[in-house]
Enzyme design. Structure first.
Site: not given
Length: 392
Positions: A72, A201, A293, A297, A385
């Protein structure tokens, strides 16, 4: 029995550490309380940072991941009924994430251990750690009904938050930092082909939601819920209705509906113990730290820990150096606290709470607008990220 490094736990941290030590010519034995089948089928998050992907490839463990993993190059933040894309690859100079289930990583590592005849014992019980503050630690355990003892030179505690390793350290030798969040995630696996190529998200007044995937045929979705949520109250119909309400947006996209094959509630907490070492015992992964979560990580921090530990142990055996082992905790904690902060930032920004006043809710929306409109703020989110690079 005797070995140089005794590893407790056959999760990603323990298995990868054993593999990296073998490549460095260091002997190890892995003990695991669960069955092999349990370890290979335990579903966990599967978002791999660029550094984790690179580590697995460099170690010769990435062949199946390269074939089956989903690369991604961005993520989406959905709020105010609109989707906003964060271009991870452009903002980080070419880095990306790979969606590849943790249980798949574990399967690959166990297969490698089999191939190279690495000592790996499943189903052990009654594990006890002894003489950790001496030059001769040893570990007792029961296997197939018989008491066993392994003498070693170092012990690696890779046995998770509830494992015996951290519990074997005197309480006054550790400092604990912890935050328990007032919400949890209700997660499902659904037999539905993912109909969006990237993670989404969603911040909604009804609660947070996350669209993810496990493969080209399986969707992974989460809903914010109470920590004490009663799953019996959540029918499949109610779950899909709630997901569609929270993902509602102006372009009409919604997750595809499919048969739900798994449901579970994941509590959310932040936890760090300092230091991550005591005598000849070194903690890695969830045994030393937990992150919510939201920032993806958990397994990535475990991989980072054992990269550091494997190099420190190799330097000890190859060059007689003790400085890297001595600095292990300090080195790891720098990355751990960065990841803790990023996970806290993502969690706080995306989750509404009953404790939030209208003022706080406006602050969260302001922050979402900022990170999706400012190049500098977007880059900060993106580089955290995909994972900060390793400096070695």
């Amino acid at each position: 029995m005797r070995t140089q490094v005794l590893i407790i736990g056959a999760g990603p941290a323990g298995l990868l550490l054993s593999h990296l030590l073998r490549l460095a010519g260091v002997e190890s034995v892995v003990l695991e309380s669960r069955s092999r089948e349990h370890c290979e089928h335990r579903i966990r998050a599967g978002v791999l940072e660029q550094g984790t992907v690179d580590t697995l490839n460099e170690a010769g463990l990435g062949a199946r991941m390269q074939r089956e993993g989903l690369v991604h190059h961005g993520i989406e933040l959905l709020f105010d009924g609109k989707r906003h894309r964060i271009d991870l690859t452009t903002l980080t100079g070419g880095r990306a994430i790979t969606v590849y289930g943790q249980h798949e990583v574990v399967r690959d590592m166990i297969a490698s251990a089999d191939e190279h005849e690495q000592p790996l014992y499943f189903g052990v019980s009654d594990v006890t750690l002894h003489d950790l503050a001496t030059d001769g630690p040893w570990v007792g355990f029961t296997l197939d009904g018989a008491m066993q003892r392994i003498d070693c030179e170092f012990v690696a505690g890779c046995d998770g938050f509830h494992g015996i390793a951290r519990q074997s350290i005197p309480h006054d030798a550790l400092q604990i930092f912890e935050r328990v969040y007032p919400y949890a995630w209700l997660g499902i696996l659904a037999d539905a082909a993912p109909n969006c190529g990237e993670l989404v998200y969603a911040h909604h007044t009804r609660g947070f939601a996350l669209f993810s995937m496990r493969s080209a045929d399986v969707t992974r979705l989460y809903l914010q819920c109470r920590p004490d949520e009663d799953l019996s109250q959540w029918s499949d119909e109610r779950i899909w209705a709630e997901l569609h309400a929270r993902f509602e947006n102006d372009d009409g996209w919604l997750p595809s509906i499919g048969d739900i094959t798994q449901k579970g509630v994941t509590p959310m907490r932040s936890f760090v113990c300092e230091p991550m070492q005591y005598g000849r015992l070194f903690l890695a992964g969830d045994a030393a730290h937990i992150v919510p979560p939201t920032g993806a990580k958990g397994m990535n921090l475990a991989v980072a820990d054992v990269r550091v530990l494997s190099k420190a142990l190799a330097a000890h055996y190859r060059e007689g150096r003790g400085d890297l082992l001595h600095a292990y905790s300090t080195t790891c904690l720098e990355r751990v606290w960065r990841a803790e902060h990023f996970s806290y930032f993502m969690t706080n920004m995306l989750h509404p709470s009953l404790e939030d006043s209208p003022f706080v809710e406006r602050l969260k929306l302001s922050e979402l607008r900022y990170v999706t409109s400012s190049d500098a703020a977007s880059r900060m989110l993106a580089e955290n990220y995909v994972g900060l690079p390793f400096h070695e």
